[in-house]
Scaffold this motif. Sequence first.
Motif, PDB file in Angstrom:
ATOM      1  N   ILE A 148      -3.484  -4.692  14.212  1.00  0.00           N
ATOM      2  CA  ILE A 148      -2.051  -6.040  13.814  1.00  0.00           C
ATOM      3  C   ILE A 148      -0.648  -4.744  13.515  1.00  0.00           C
ATOM      4  CG2 ILE A 148      -0.323  -6.814  12.554  1.00  0.00           C
ATOM      5  CD1 ILE A 148      -2.817  -8.600  11.486  1.00  0.00           C
ATOM      6  N   SER A 149       0.289  -4.183  14.247  1.00  0.00           N
ATOM      7  CA  SER A 149       0.843  -2.981  13.985  1.00  0.00           C
ATOM      8  C   SER A 149       1.741  -2.548  13.118  1.00  0.00           C
ATOM      9  CB  SER A 149       1.969  -3.739  15.337  1.00  0.00           C
ATOM     10  OG  SER A 149       2.790  -4.506  15.614  1.00  0.00           O
ATOM     11  N   THR A 150       2.006  -3.189  12.251  1.00  0.00           N
ATOM     12  CA  THR A 150       2.991  -3.226  11.100  1.00  0.00           C
ATOM     13  C   THR A 150       3.438  -2.015  10.918  1.00  0.00           C
ATOM     14  OG1 THR A 150       1.003  -2.461   9.294  1.00  0.00           O
ATOM     15  CG2 THR A 150       1.564  -4.801   9.759  1.00  0.00           C
ATOM     16  N   LEU A 151       3.862  -1.274  12.035  1.00  0.00           N
ATOM     17  CA  LEU A 151       4.607   0.103  12.453  1.00  0.00           C
ATOM     18  C   LEU A 151       5.841   0.146  11.139  1.00  0.00           C
ATOM     19  CD1 LEU A 151       3.736   1.361  15.830  1.00  0.00           C
ATOM     20  CD2 LEU A 151       2.393   1.854  13.900  1.00  0.00           C
ATOM     21  N   ALA A 152       6.595  -0.410  11.167  1.00  0.00           N
ATOM     22  CA  ALA A 152       8.201   0.003  11.251  1.00  0.00           C
ATOM     23  C   ALA A 152       8.380  -0.101   9.747  1.00  0.00           C
ATOM     24  CB  ALA A 152       8.569  -1.190  11.459  1.00  0.00           C
ATOM     25  N   ILE A 153       6.706  -0.258   8.803  1.00  0.00           N
ATOM     26  CA  ILE A 153       7.104  -0.314   7.147  1.00  0.00           C
ATOM     27  C   ILE A 153       6.973   0.841   7.249  1.00  0.00           C
ATOM     28  CG2 ILE A 153       5.623  -2.720   6.955  1.00  0.00           C
ATOM     29  CD1 ILE A 153       3.533  -1.473   6.148  1.00  0.00           C
ATOM     30  N   HIS A 154       6.508   2.431   7.387  1.00  0.00           N
ATOM     31  CA  HIS A 154       6.930   3.617   7.016  1.00  0.00           C
ATOM     32  C   HIS A 154       7.777   3.879   7.157  1.00  0.00           C
ATOM     33  CE1 HIS A 154       2.014   3.005   6.764  1.00  0.00           C
ATOM     34  NE2 HIS A 154       1.645   2.834   8.509  1.00  0.00           N
ATOM     35  N   ALA A 197       0.476  -1.261   0.236  1.00  0.00           N
ATOM     36  CA  ALA A 197       0.270  -0.187  -0.155  1.00  0.00           C
ATOM     37  C   ALA A 197       1.173   1.183  -0.143  1.00  0.00           C
ATOM     38  CB  ALA A 197      -0.781   0.115   1.135  1.00  0.00           C
ATOM     39  N   PHE A 198       1.992   0.717  -0.094  1.00  0.00           N
ATOM     40  CA  PHE A 198       3.155   2.718   0.587  1.00  0.00           C
ATOM     41  C   PHE A 198       4.077   2.847  -0.961  1.00  0.00           C
ATOM     42  CE2 PHE A 198       1.155   1.249   4.202  1.00  0.00           C
ATOM     43  CZ  PHE A 198       1.112   0.108   4.494  1.00  0.00           C
ATOM     44  N   LEU A 199       3.757   1.869  -1.495  1.00  0.00           N
ATOM     45  CA  LEU A 199       4.452   2.739  -2.799  1.00  0.00           C
ATOM     46  C   LEU A 199       5.466   2.975  -3.084  1.00  0.00           C
ATOM     47  CD1 LEU A 199       1.132   5.126  -3.378  1.00  0.00           C
ATOM     48  CD2 LEU A 199       1.366   2.772  -4.292  1.00  0.00           C
ATOM     49  N   THR A 200       6.206   1.923  -2.785  1.00  0.00           N
ATOM     50  CA  THR A 200       7.783   1.840  -2.065  1.00  0.00           C
ATOM     51  C   THR A 200       8.193   1.154  -2.695  1.00  0.00           C
ATOM     52  OG1 THR A 200       7.724   3.334  -0.057  1.00  0.00           O
ATOM     53  CG2 THR A 200      10.112   2.324  -0.984  1.00  0.00           C
ATOM     54  N   PRO A 201       9.108   0.925  -3.842  1.00  0.00           N
ATOM     55  CA  PRO A 201       9.891   0.056  -4.648  1.00  0.00           C
ATOM     56  C   PRO A 201      10.899  -0.326  -4.004  1.00  0.00           C
ATOM     57  CG  PRO A 201      10.781   1.576  -5.806  1.00  0.00           C
ATOM     58  CD  PRO A 201      10.015   2.388  -4.412  1.00  0.00           C
ATOM     59  N   HIS A 202      10.455  -2.313  -3.326  1.00  0.00           N
ATOM     60  CA  HIS A 202      11.305  -2.920  -2.729  1.00  0.00           C
ATOM     61  C   HIS A 202      12.365  -3.774  -3.109  1.00  0.00           C
ATOM     62  CE1 HIS A 202      10.430  -0.556   0.728  1.00  0.00           C
ATOM     63  NE2 HIS A 202       8.856  -1.100   0.699  1.00  0.00           N
TER      64      HIS A 202
END
Length: 365
Positions: free
Chosen positions: A263-269, A115-120
């Motif tokens: 569900i946290s998933t805070l560190a993806i930002h 959802a964060f539109l960042t290529p990885h």
Amino acid sequence: MKAATFFDGEGWRDGIIDLDGERMLLRDEPPASDLPFSDRPRLDGVIIGGFTDHHVHLQLVDHALLHRSTLGRVVDLGANPAVIATLSAALRGAKIASADPCGAKNASESTFSGAFLTPHGMTTPHETPRRTSHPVSVEFAGAFLTPVGGYPSDRHWAPAGSFREIADTATAERAVGEMADAGASCIKVASNSSAGPVFSDLLFRAIVEAAAARGLPVVAHVEGAGEARRTALLGAARLAHAPFTERLDDAELVAQAASVSWISTLAIHDADGETRSTAVDNVRRFHEAGGTVLYGTDMGNGPTPVDLNPAELAALRDGGIDGTDLLRALAPQNPLDPASLLLRLPATDADPTLARPLTSADLKA
């Protein structure tokens, strides 16, 4: 045989750790006619069950690395149901060959932009000390259920078969049945108005009802203004990400705390980004309102470790979740269950990243 302090999911208790061949067994009381706890040699440190990551994508990582992690259980929230069911059965075995994950992209390709539109790039394993291989319990949702043209149907990282486009109630019921028959423990629904269409209230409720008829809760990926509130009202039991699109007001947080877990998933930002700040603030106030926050990393979204993620733990602490509350968020396996991974921590207040699998050598020392 040694006395040991262990975490039972809510607090610390005393038990007996014993060796059965090379397998460690924990009991919460000494055998009949045995020495009392106070007179028995004590294990240095404390015991906790294997940790849980409540949001992973195993088709996007080298899942074999889980066997030497401190994770005893993971929940996959978006995969080809046939592939993830097979993988779940394999990971319950003691060992699995390390290879390119089933259906994943090659390491040189972009994978989970999410959802964060960042290529990885493909997840790069962090170097860790060699550990004893152990089985891993894998629960899964199967495929994302999404409207026609909805997220993540246009994402290059989404493996073949990892989403179902739902046009009507009949299609929804068939898709829910397919996931249930594959062994799903929940149903994943995409509700991302920032990336495309979302379900009508009527169709979202139909999915919730179909899932409930199979005894399955709905986990919603929410993004876009008002989607966290709307999906909670429509019957989602869990949000796949702590809401990050907007700051929820206190009344909404109190309402969600009574019926929905996050569900946290805070560190993806990004560490200094607005979405992270918003998500952490929402988590802090949701937790203060009595809401349940579960540790989850969105493993596969960027170069995350296939193990406990220190960045996610740090972000949870930023959100006011630490100590025993942090251990509860990690939802460790029941250490009294012989099938659970047993971990050793230096102390009850130790950083969870210091945990390591208990070995027979620990009892012989």
